[in-house]
Design an enzyme around this catalytic site. Sequence first.
Site, mmCIF file in Angstrom:
data_model
loop_
_atom_site.group_PDB
_atom_site.id
_atom_site.type_symbol
_atom_site.label_atom_id
_atom_site.label_comp_id
_atom_site.label_asym_id
_atom_site.label_seq_id
_atom_site.Cartn_x
_atom_site.Cartn_y
_atom_site.Cartn_z
ATOM 1 N N ASP A 1 -1.909 13.155 -19.999
ATOM 2 C CA ASP A 1 -2.193 11.730 -20.065
ATOM 3 C C ASP A 1 -1.583 11.090 -18.817
ATOM 4 O O ASP A 1 -0.745 11.708 -18.139
ATOM 5 C CB ASP A 1 -1.575 11.143 -21.338
ATOM 6 N N ASP B 1 -0.852 7.098 -18.249
ATOM 7 C CA ASP B 1 0.012 5.928 -18.419
ATOM 8 C C ASP B 1 1.164 6.213 -19.375
ATOM 9 O O ASP B 1 0.967 6.705 -20.486
ATOM 10 C CB ASP B 1 -0.820 4.747 -18.926
#
Length: 224
Positions: free
Chosen positions: A8, A10
């Site tokens: 991922d 953020d």
Amino acid sequence: MKNLALFDLDHTLLPIDSDYEWGQFLVRIGAVDPVEFKRSNDAFFAQYQAGTLDPVEYLEFALGTLARFPRPQLDAMHAQFMREVIEPALLPQARKLLQDHLDAGDLVCIITATNRFVTAPIAKALGVEHLIAAVPEEDEHGNLTGKLLGSPTSGPGKVTHTHAWLEQIGTPLDGFGRSHFYSDSHNDIPLLSVVTHPVATNPNAALSAHATSLGWPLLQLFND
């Protein structure tokens, strides 16, 4: 046998939310109405944190904002965004984690719910070739139309898009010796649950509790 490492973006590889910060950047440089845009941006961000965000509704808002500007202006604004916001947030511990997997010969990919316009330059700055992100529609001149191509790359959509990408490259998920996924959010539990090595990275409270109950490792990448 080759291994797979999914990340991922953020609050996982970045200590910030690039999508939210892009919105704040647009407000700061006077590109959007500061009151109305900030109100909407803050509301969507709160929904994301609570796990109640409608991804299509949010992407239509975000991509509709991008569609207001001709592509050369968008690209110039994004270059400024990279210099002022993103580059200071590219921290050595995240770079090392990525590099460790690259040095091991793993197939590395960033998979994010944030759209490709915002995230492609970030993935490039991190040295990651493969990116799965929400795809904005473009016209024949490269301008964004405000529409989303395909389906969102969030929640269960990350599983769908990961399988589709792996099918394109000719190796299914179970064709890797080990498959890792690093994420901070409980919204990513669907993809974390199908890899062989899920890693709750800088996890929020909900993911931390879930990971602990299942014995998944917890990695505090930015708080050690």
